[in-house]
Enzyme design. Structure first.
Site: not given
Ligand code: AMP
Length: 125
Positions: A39, A105, A110
């Site tokens: 990330d 978002e 994911h």
């Protein structure tokens, strides 16, 4: 802003761009059906995102439309990546935000893998 997981897949989303090689990622795993990368704004010492390569908006979309091979590959990859990252013995957390209430978002499915420290309560209070 959170996305609507019932909308059609949007090819311009950031993870689609990563899959097409248009923007870089810090890759930790790849096979025929799955890509995993770190990330960009980690919220734990280990924070990895695991995505299917197919065009699925959300967990809802993936579970309804993906092939058995894609689903098996994805579930096995999440486990293998966590194992490879050394997270099994200390423990870790999986998270798949879906839609508005989930705070999703990026409109490409994911699973977040968090680990590397005690992760606290399951939800913010
Ligand atoms: P979510 O709120 O579940 O949709 O999470 C989206 C995640 O994607 C956030 O944790 C972001 O930090 C992460 N993210 C956004 N852009 C990138 C990128 N280019 N590379 C890696 N992670 C990203």
């Amino acid at each position: 802003m959170a996305i609507d997981p019932t909308l059609p897949y949007e090819e311009s989303n950031i993870f689609a761009k990563i899959l097409r090689g248009e923007i870089p990622c810090n890759k930790v795993f790849e096979d025929d059906h799955v890509l995993a990368f770190r990330d960009i704004a980690p919220q734990a010492p280990t924070h990895i995102l695991v995505i299917p390569k197919g065009p699925y908006v959300s967990w809802d979309d993936f579970s309804a439309r993906a092939s058995e091979a894609e689903i098996a590959a994805f579930v096995r990859a999440v486990g293998a990546i966590a194992r490879e990252a050394g997270l099994v013995e200390p423990g870790y957390r999986l998270l798949a935000n879906t839609g508005g209430h989930g705070g999703q978002e990026v409109p490409h499915l994911h699973v977040h893998i968090f680990g590397g420290r005690p992760l606290g309560p399951m939800l913010a209070r």
